[in-house]
Motif scaffolding. Structure first.
Motif, PDB file in Angstrom:
ATOM      1  N   UNK A  90       0.863  -1.351   0.154  1.00  0.00           N
ATOM      2  CA  UNK A  90       0.024   0.038  -0.031  1.00  0.00           C
ATOM      3  C   UNK A  90       0.693   1.216  -0.051  1.00  0.00           C
ATOM      4  N   UNK A  91       0.437   2.149  -0.705  1.00  0.00           N
ATOM      5  CA  UNK A  91       1.091   3.446  -0.505  1.00  0.00           C
ATOM      6  C   UNK A  91       0.824   4.049   0.674  1.00  0.00           C
ATOM      7  N   UNK A  92       1.338   5.603   0.785  1.00  0.00           N
ATOM      8  CA  UNK A  92       1.076   6.125   2.149  1.00  0.00           C
ATOM      9  C   UNK A  92      -0.216   6.472   2.404  1.00  0.00           C
ATOM     10  N   UNK A  93      -1.179   6.389   1.230  1.00  0.00           N
ATOM     11  CA  UNK A  93      -2.592   6.946   1.289  1.00  0.00           C
ATOM     12  C   UNK A  93      -3.472   5.715   1.599  1.00  0.00           C
ATOM     13  N   UNK A  94      -2.700   4.389   1.615  1.00  0.00           N
ATOM     14  CA  UNK A  94      -3.640   3.236   1.571  1.00  0.00           C
ATOM     15  C   UNK A  94      -3.920   2.495   0.540  1.00  0.00           C
ATOM     16  N   UNK A  95      -3.770   3.206  -0.618  1.00  0.00           N
ATOM     17  CA  UNK A  95      -4.185   2.439  -1.966  1.00  0.00           C
ATOM     18  C   UNK A  95      -3.289   1.630  -2.226  1.00  0.00           C
ATOM     19  N   UNK A  96      -3.894   0.521  -2.871  1.00  0.00           N
ATOM     20  CA  UNK A  96      -2.846  -0.729  -3.237  1.00  0.00           C
ATOM     21  C   UNK A  96      -2.759  -0.890  -4.831  1.00  0.00           C
ATOM     22  N   UNK A  97      -3.381  -0.051  -5.557  1.00  0.00           N
ATOM     23  CA  UNK A  97      -3.498  -0.241  -7.050  1.00  0.00           C
ATOM     24  C   UNK A  97      -2.111   0.087  -7.797  1.00  0.00           C
ATOM     25  N   UNK A  98      -1.637  -0.756  -8.440  1.00  0.00           N
ATOM     26  CA  UNK A  98      -0.470  -0.639  -9.342  1.00  0.00           C
ATOM     27  C   UNK A  98      -0.949  -0.594 -10.679  1.00  0.00           C
ATOM     28  N   UNK A  99      -0.677   0.577 -11.117  1.00  0.00           N
ATOM     29  CA  UNK A  99      -0.870   0.888 -12.724  1.00  0.00           C
ATOM     30  C   UNK A  99      -0.403  -0.262 -13.725  1.00  0.00           C
ATOM     31  N   UNK A 100       0.979  -0.818 -13.406  1.00  0.00           N
ATOM     32  CA  UNK A 100       1.491  -1.632 -14.548  1.00  0.00           C
ATOM     33  C   UNK A 100       0.765  -3.031 -14.305  1.00  0.00           C
ATOM     34  N   UNK A 101       0.345  -3.376 -13.084  1.00  0.00           N
ATOM     35  CA  UNK A 101      -0.487  -4.657 -12.904  1.00  0.00           C
ATOM     36  C   UNK A 101      -1.866  -4.610 -13.708  1.00  0.00           C
ATOM     37  N   UNK A 102      -2.450  -3.409 -13.487  1.00  0.00           N
ATOM     38  CA  UNK A 102      -3.917  -3.408 -13.928  1.00  0.00           C
ATOM     39  C   UNK A 102      -3.799  -3.187 -15.518  1.00  0.00           C
ATOM     40  N   UNK A 103      -2.885  -2.605 -16.133  1.00  0.00           N
ATOM     41  CA  UNK A 103      -2.757  -2.437 -17.510  1.00  0.00           C
ATOM     42  C   UNK A 103      -2.462  -4.070 -18.023  1.00  0.00           C
ATOM     43  N   UNK A 104      -1.391  -4.380 -17.380  1.00  0.00           N
ATOM     44  CA  UNK A 104      -1.307  -5.898 -17.904  1.00  0.00           C
ATOM     45  C   UNK A 104      -2.350  -6.792 -17.817  1.00  0.00           C
ATOM     46  N   UNK A 105      -3.201  -6.714 -16.712  1.00  0.00           N
ATOM     47  CA  UNK A 105      -4.351  -7.488 -16.687  1.00  0.00           C
ATOM     48  C   UNK A 105      -5.370  -7.108 -17.702  1.00  0.00           C
ATOM     49  N   UNK A 106      -5.474  -5.945 -18.166  1.00  0.00           N
ATOM     50  CA  UNK A 106      -6.320  -5.795 -18.937  1.00  0.00           C
ATOM     51  C   UNK A 106      -5.998  -5.957 -20.340  1.00  0.00           C
ATOM     52  N   UNK A 107      -4.678  -6.052 -20.747  1.00  0.00           N
ATOM     53  CA  UNK A 107      -4.135  -6.568 -21.842  1.00  0.00           C
ATOM     54  C   UNK A 107      -4.385  -8.231 -21.956  1.00  0.00           C
ATOM     55  N   UNK A 108      -4.037  -8.729 -20.902  1.00  0.00           N
ATOM     56  CA  UNK A 108      -4.234 -10.235 -20.965  1.00  0.00           C
ATOM     57  C   UNK A 108      -5.691 -10.517 -21.030  1.00  0.00           C
ATOM     58  N   UNK A 109      -6.538  -9.869 -20.347  1.00  0.00           N
ATOM     59  CA  UNK A 109      -8.065 -10.329 -20.671  1.00  0.00           C
ATOM     60  C   UNK A 109      -8.556  -9.849 -22.208  1.00  0.00           C
TER      61      UNK A 109
END
Length: 134
Positions: A90-109
Motif C-alpha cells: 500500500x502507498x502512504x494513502x492506503x491505496x494498493x492499485x499498481x498501474x502496471x499490474x492493472x494494464x497488464x491484466x487488461x491486456x491479458x483479458x
C-alpha cells in the motif's frame, strides 16, 4: 470422456469471454480508483467463478416477454465474484492499485477475449459454409 459437441464448445467460449470481460471491468475499476485513498485493488476470483459456472451451467437472459423461460428457473447470467488482491504494498494513502499490474491484466483479458471471439467467428463461418453448401 470429454464432451466436444458444438453446444459444449460454444458454452466454453461463452464462459471464456464472460470471464475475460469481467477481468477487464475489474481492472478498469481499479484504474478508476487509482487515486482514491484507502482503495484496495480487486481481482476476479477465478476459481470461485469457474466452479460456479461449471455447477450452474448455462443461464438464459429473458429480454422480451415472448422469450421462453429457462427450465431451471434462472433469469440472468451468474455474477462473477471479485476479491481483494492479497500481498500488494500500500502507498502512504492506503491505496494498493499498481498501474502496471492493472494494464497488464487488461491486456491479458483483451487477448483472452479476442482469442475466444476468433474461434467463435470461425465456428460460425464453418456453419454458414455448411448451410450455403460452399
Amino acid at each position: 470422456m470429454p464432451d466436444y459437441s458444438d453446444a459444449a464448445i460454444s458454452d466454453a467460449l461463452r464462459r471464456q469471454m464472460t470471464l475475460a470481460a469481467a477481468r477487464q471491468v475489474v481492472a478498469a475499476s481499479n484504474l478508476a480508483n487509482a487515486n482514491t485513498p484507502g482503495y484496495r485493488a480487486r481481482e476476479v476470483d477465478f476459481s470461485q467463478s469457474l466452479s460456479r459456472q461449471l455447477t450452474e451451467g448455462v443461464s438464459l437472459v429473458k429480454t422480451s416477454a415472448q422469450h421462453l423461460d429457462d427450465p431451471n428457473g434462472r433469469t440472468g447470467p451468474s455474477d462473477v465474484r471479485t476479491r481483494e488482491v492479497a500481498g500488494l504494498d500500500a502507498r502512504r494513502d492506503g491505496n494498493t492499485v499498481q498501474l502496471d499490474r492493472e494494464l497488464l491484466s487488461m491486456t491479458s483479458a483483451s487477448g483472452d477475449f479476442s482469442r475466444a471471439q476468433t474461434v467463435l467467428a470461425a465456428k460460425f463461418k464453418l456453419l454458414r459454409y455448411a448451410i450455403t453448401g460452399g
